[in-house]
Design a protein around this motif. Structure first.
Motif, PDB file in Angstrom:
ATOM      1  N   VAL A 217      19.234   0.558 -19.854  1.00 21.76           N
ATOM      2  CA  VAL A 217      17.805   0.301 -19.615  1.00 21.76           C
ATOM      3  C   VAL A 217      17.093  -0.012 -20.930  1.00 21.76           C
ATOM      4  O   VAL A 217      16.314  -0.977 -21.019  1.00 21.76           O
ATOM      5  CB  VAL A 217      17.164   1.508 -18.903  1.00 21.76           C
ATOM      6  CG1 VAL A 217      15.643   1.421 -18.935  1.00 21.76           C
ATOM      7  CG2 VAL A 217      17.647   1.578 -17.455  1.00 21.76           C
ATOM      8  N   ASP A 218      17.355   0.776 -21.957  1.00 18.99           N
ATOM      9  CA  ASP A 218      16.728   0.522 -23.259  1.00 18.99           C
ATOM     10  C   ASP A 218      17.132  -0.839 -23.801  1.00 18.99           C
ATOM     11  O   ASP A 218      16.307  -1.531 -24.416  1.00 18.99           O
ATOM     12  CB  ASP A 218      17.115   1.608 -24.260  1.00 18.99           C
ATOM     13  CG  ASP A 218      16.432   2.936 -23.974  1.00 18.99           C
ATOM     14  OD1 ASP A 218      15.446   2.944 -23.206  1.00 18.99           O
ATOM     15  OD2 ASP A 218      16.886   3.956 -24.512  1.00 18.99           O
ATOM     16  N   ARG A 219      18.380  -1.229 -23.600  1.00 22.81           N
ATOM     17  CA  ARG A 219      18.838  -2.529 -24.109  1.00 22.81           C
ATOM     18  C   ARG A 219      18.124  -3.669 -23.394  1.00 22.81           C
ATOM     19  O   ARG A 219      17.726  -4.655 -24.031  1.00 22.81           O
ATOM     20  CB  ARG A 219      20.351  -2.647 -23.922  1.00 22.81           C
ATOM     21  CG  ARG A 219      20.916  -3.945 -24.465  1.00 22.81           C
ATOM     22  CD  ARG A 219      20.904  -3.985 -25.986  1.00 22.81           C
ATOM     23  NE  ARG A 219      21.165  -5.326 -26.479  1.00 22.81           N
ATOM     24  CZ  ARG A 219      20.236  -6.147 -26.958  1.00 22.81           C
ATOM     25  NH1 ARG A 219      18.970  -5.765 -27.036  1.00 22.81           N
ATOM     26  NH2 ARG A 219      20.564  -7.347 -27.387  1.00 22.81           N
ATOM     27  N   ALA A 224      13.392  -7.904 -23.752  1.00 20.34           N
ATOM     28  CA  ALA A 224      12.037  -8.378 -23.438  1.00 20.34           C
ATOM     29  C   ALA A 224      11.115  -8.229 -24.642  1.00 20.34           C
ATOM     30  O   ALA A 224      10.306  -9.114 -24.935  1.00 20.34           O
ATOM     31  CB  ALA A 224      11.486  -7.628 -22.239  1.00 20.34           C
ATOM     32  N   LEU A 225      11.218  -7.131 -25.355  1.00 17.39           N
ATOM     33  CA  LEU A 225      10.375  -6.920 -26.541  1.00 17.39           C
ATOM     34  C   LEU A 225      10.718  -7.931 -27.624  1.00 17.39           C
ATOM     35  O   LEU A 225       9.825  -8.500 -28.276  1.00 17.39           O
ATOM     36  CB  LEU A 225      10.555  -5.492 -27.063  1.00 17.39           C
ATOM     37  CG  LEU A 225      10.079  -4.377 -26.131  1.00 17.39           C
ATOM     38  CD1 LEU A 225      10.456  -3.019 -26.698  1.00 17.39           C
ATOM     39  CD2 LEU A 225       8.573  -4.465 -25.898  1.00 17.39           C
ATOM     40  N   ASP A 226      11.996  -8.188 -27.832  1.00 21.58           N
ATOM     41  CA  ASP A 226      12.411  -9.165 -28.838  1.00 21.58           C
ATOM     42  C   ASP A 226      11.940 -10.564 -28.478  1.00 21.58           C
ATOM     43  O   ASP A 226      11.694 -11.399 -29.364  1.00 21.58           O
ATOM     44  CB  ASP A 226      13.940  -9.156 -28.986  1.00 21.58           C
ATOM     45  CG  ASP A 226      14.465  -7.885 -29.624  1.00 21.58           C
ATOM     46  OD1 ASP A 226      13.657  -7.136 -30.213  1.00 21.58           O
ATOM     47  OD2 ASP A 226      15.682  -7.632 -29.525  1.00 21.58           O
ATOM     48  N   GLY A 227      11.801 -10.833 -27.171  1.00 19.39           N
ATOM     49  CA  GLY A 227      11.348 -12.148 -26.729  1.00 19.39           C
ATOM     50  C   GLY A 227       9.843 -12.338 -26.810  1.00 19.39           C
ATOM     51  O   GLY A 227       9.346 -13.439 -26.596  1.00 19.39           O
ATOM     52  N   GLY A 228       9.110 -11.282 -27.108  1.00 21.42           N
ATOM     53  CA  GLY A 228       7.656 -11.367 -27.215  1.00 21.42           C
ATOM     54  C   GLY A 228       6.937 -10.220 -26.538  1.00 21.42           C
ATOM     55  O   GLY A 228       5.841  -9.843 -26.929  1.00 21.42           O
TER      56      GLY A 228
END
Length: 241
Positions: A217-219, A224-228
């Motif tokens: 789940v964290d991965r 999503a966070l790395d994508g913006g």
């Protein structure tokens, strides 16, 4: 949260993302019912979060120990009841739209049922291959269904956020349902579009196959966070043991 039950293991988390101050997503895990729910609110702060939270709160009132068929009917009824309450709240506030998507997964007797409205999704990974079990209720869905683009391509369409069905929107709520087998080794994913805006089918498939339950789940959220991370991100992974 990371919980183990006799035949099912799951991990669930919701993240506000990088751009928004309020998390309008709601996540619900009812392992004693074998029900998991993601709801993504719409209508702005104090509206979208109200709608998504109401849906999960309604589902959480389902009586324990119901037979599988009764439990499925109770799940549908809870969502329909939430629809009526949200509409009444919108009228009381004098606003045009308060609503939320819903994607709910229920397991029973070696089978699954998915009930949904909107563009939150349910996937299943079986024998290493991912399958999207739901179909978005969105303006671009017809383009996908006609073969003009893939679901991954639809996420980048200018109207990708325009959904055509949501709890609390419109006079009557039409819920779609999908059902099938749930076999040992199957891994289910229930998520809001805060994940699928940034993660392709291949990316999700690779992570779901590579990561243990404790970190999957964290991965996915990190992708999503790395994508913006411009939207709220909610992810549930359910393993059938």
């Amino acid at each position: 949260m990371n919980v183990v039950t006799p035949r099912v293991r799951f991990n669930a988390r919701s993240h506000v993302g990088l751009k928004r101050k309020v998390n309008e997503d709601s996540v619900l895990a009812l392992p004693e019912h074998n029900i998991w729910v993601v709801s993504d609110g719409m209508g702005g702060h104090e509206a979208g979060d109200f709608a998504s939270r109401l849906i999960t709160d309604m589902i959480a009132t389902i009586a324990p120990d119901l037979p599988a068929t009764d439990r499925m009917h109770a799940l549908r009824h809870a969502i329909q009841k939430a629809h009526s309450v949200i509409r009444a709240e919108a009228d009381a506030r004098g606003v045009a739209t308060i609503g939320a998507t819903v994607a709910s997964l229920m397991l029973a007797n070696g089978h699954f049922v998915g009930i949904w409205a909107g563009d939150s999704r349910i996937y299943r990974v079986r024998d290493g291959t991912i399958q999207m079990l739901t179909a978005d209720h969105s303006l671009v869905a017809s383009l996908v269904e006609s073969g003009q683009m893939t679901w991954d391509e639809a996420e980048h369409h200018p109207q990708s956020n325009a959904i055509t069905r949501a709890v609390g929107v419109g006079d009557a709520l039409e819920l779609d349902k999908v059902r099938g087998t749930a076999e040992p080794g199957d891994r289910f994913l229930v998520c809001s579009d805060g994940l699928t805006k940034y993660a392709t089918f291949k990316m999700i498939e690779d992570v779901m196959n590579a990561e243990p339950l404790e970190t999957v789940v964290d991965r996915l959220i990190q992708i999503a966070l790395d994508g913006g991370g411009a939207d709220n991100i909610t992810v549930i992974v359910v393993d059938v043991t």
